[in-house]
Design an enzyme around this catalytic site. Structure first.
Site, PDB file in Angstrom:
ATOM      1  N   TYR A 254       0.850  -1.202   0.038  1.00  0.00           N
ATOM      2  CA  TYR A 254      -0.135  -0.058   0.056  1.00  0.00           C
ATOM      3  C   TYR A 254       0.934   1.257   0.159  1.00  0.00           C
ATOM      4  CZ  TYR A 254      -4.264  -2.554   1.247  1.00  0.00           C
ATOM      5  OH  TYR A 254      -5.319  -3.474   1.428  1.00  0.00           O
ATOM      6  N   ASP A 282      -6.407  -0.628  -6.452  1.00  0.00           N
ATOM      7  CA  ASP A 282      -7.995  -0.781  -6.143  1.00  0.00           C
ATOM      8  C   ASP A 282      -8.576  -0.098  -4.676  1.00  0.00           C
ATOM      9  OD1 ASP A 282      -7.269  -2.750  -4.588  1.00  0.00           O
ATOM     10  OD2 ASP A 282      -8.444  -4.283  -5.987  1.00  0.00           O
ATOM     11  N   HIS A 375     -10.241  -7.166  -4.866  1.00  0.00           N
ATOM     12  CA  HIS A 375      -9.850  -7.086  -3.611  1.00  0.00           C
ATOM     13  C   HIS A 375     -10.995  -8.096  -3.168  1.00  0.00           C
ATOM     14  CE1 HIS A 375      -7.707  -4.342  -1.311  1.00  0.00           C
ATOM     15  NE2 HIS A 375      -8.054  -4.832  -0.025  1.00  0.00           N
TER      16      HIS A 375
END
Length: 512
Positions: A254, A282, A375
């Site tokens: 991330y 995403d 996800h």
């Protein structure tokens, strides 16, 4: 620097309100005043520990380095002199977060009402990935189950991720020599026992005390790569230390708004020999996962959120999934790709691509590949499953001049059978990622459960390959499947009993 300053516990104890909230974790004091408002367990868990040492509460789930990984350096207030920490300075877990007894069932046929603990079936009784899910639901804490099992909004995409594979039908060939079946392959040039890898999932300690350490070890035993998560329960050093000497791992990333944090983390990964970096793209905001949110509301009660409503704080029913949104950069865009490539020599891939145009952009930007992923159905509801996006992406990449050799395509989401892996490979995927099956098998039986889950997928894939007339992975092609109905979503299907009996439906407030 504030982080080098030595503090006494008496000084920390002065910052003991929700508007001035310092908390000690592993010997360091952090200013968590703002973080408390987006904490997954609600602000109360943090503000109740304001001015105290909360390490004992924090440690069972979180890694030691997560605050240094996520928070701005300026929020590390200093190192606390251990000699000044007295028993009254140590925060104790609230009742709602103490370990609970296992679920119990009432014997309906007993003369007297007899209550017994859930009897977990032996590992040998597990015949498919759904079996692990059914056991995990019984043995996991409600908060952990709600976090892992929840999907975005109405959970349409969550469910369709698996159902989409059933819209692809097989087209087997006969009289092929399938005496020997070879499932081995390479994933980003890393040898694998089958086209499968463990994708990154957050906070594995919610499933089992050994968390990511057990997953690392199970990946080695099963012969598949593991994508280390950024938001882990163990520190990066602890996960890396759990590797076997010759074990190769990947990592998920991330991107933090504080880019120096990201650069530092990526540098550490590369120095440790991590082979590839999967950048999650995403999640500029985390989705609304109502099972998780509902679980938070019912556990803590509506009174918990009252304290902060006047400040416009995050609703306390938001659950575990909303906490990290402040630490994922929503401004990440294509102009940042050169920076990502510049800060590492690792292969860089995008995780969360959902259309052909973006896959082509990634290829043209010089990236090593992409993962077609939604996800796990936890973000934008009613978007397409990765397996459904795959044909579109492969066609677009072909037109752009990409090949399987210079641009790798993976999918994740809904993979539960060996046949699902076969179908993904047939349509062009180099391999499939599995997440929840790893967590559910870990929660149910620890490291051995994960290994058995992979072996079952291997057995299923071997059978499918033999019956389809494909003796090895390269022999699996798009001619072995029919995708006519993949995208139309109107094909009537038989009821999938395993899914229906393990899927926990959403409940409206009136039913709680």
């Amino acid at each position: 620097m504030a982080s080098d300053k030595v503090l006494s516990m008496e000084e920390v104890a002065k910052h003991n309100t929700k508007d001035d909230c310092w908390v000690v974790l592993y010997g360091k004091a952090y200013d968590l005043t703002k973080f408390a408002k987006v904490h997954p367990g609600g602000a109360k868990l943090i503000t109740d520990a304001a001015g105290m040492d909360a390490t004992a509460i924090f440690d069972p789930i979180h890694p030691k380095d997560i605050m240094d990984k996520l928070l701005k350096p300026s929020l590390t207030m200093g190192v606390v002199d251990a000699a000044t920490i007295k028993p009254e300075h140590v925060a104790k877990p609230p009742e709602a977060h103490k370990p609970k007894p296992k679920k119990k069932a009432v014997k309906a046929d007993a003369a007297e009402e007899e209550i017994e603990e859930f009897k977990k079936p032996p590992l040998a009784a597990m015949l498919n990935s759904f079996d692990f899910e059914s056991v995990a639901r019984e043995v996991m804490e409600p908060q952990a189950w709600g976090y892992y099992s929840s999907g975005g909004d109405d959970e349409i995409t969550l469910r369709d991720n698996h159902l989409a594979f059933q819209r692809i039908t097989m087209r087997p060939r006969i009289l092929v020599n399938v005496r020997e079946i070879d499932m081995t392959t390479k994933i980003l040039n890393v040898p694998a026992a089958l086209p499968l890898y463990f994708t990154a999932t957050a906070l594995a300690k919610l499933a089992h005390q050994e968390g990511e350490l057990a997953i690392v070890k199970a990946a080695k035993k099963a012969g598949v790569p593991y994508m280390l998560p950024t938001l882990s329960s163990y520190t990066l050093d602890e996960m890396l230390e759990a590797r076997a000497p010759d074990q190769v791992v990947f990592s998920q990333l991330y991107v933090n708004p504080e880019r120096s944090r990201t650069e530092e983390y990526v540098s550490k990964l590369e120095k440790a020999g991590v082979q590839a970096l999967f950048v999650t793209v995403d999640a500029p905001q985390l989705g609304r996962r109502e099972k998780d949110m509902r679980n938070k509301f019912t556990q803590q009660g509506s009174d918990v959120q009252g304290d902060d409503e006047d400040e416009g704080a995050v609703d306390r029913s938001q659950g575990a999934t909303r906490a990290i949104s402040s630490y994922i950069d929503p401004g990440l865009n294509w102009e940042d790709v050169p920076w990502l490539k510049k800060i590492t020599s690792m292969k860089v891939l995008l995780k969360g691509v959902q259309c052909g145009e973006d896959a082509v952009e990634a290829f043209k930007a010089g990236l090593a590949g992409c993962v077609l992923s939604n996800h796990g159905g936890r973000q934008l509801d009613t978007c397409r499953p990765g397996i459904e996006v795959l044909p579109e992406v492969m066609e677009a990449l072909k037109e752009a001049g990409a090949t399987k050799e210079n641009f790798a395509v993976f999918i994740d989401g809904g993979v539960r059978r060996g046949g699902d892996i076969f179908k993904a490979v047939a349509l062009g995927a180099q391999a499939c990622g599995v997440g929840r099956p790893v967590l559910y098998s870990l929660a149910s039986y620890g490291q051995n459960g994960i290994v058995r889950m992979v072996h079952m997928l291997q057995d299923e894939l071997q059978m499918v390959m033999r019956l389809a007339g494909t003796p090895n992975i390269p022999s699996i092609t798009e001619k072995h499947v029919i995708t006519t109905n993949l995208a139309d979503h109107i094909v009537p299907l038989p009821v999938d009993n395993l899914t229906m009996k393990t899927y926990q439906g959403l409940e409206p407030a009136a039913k709680l």
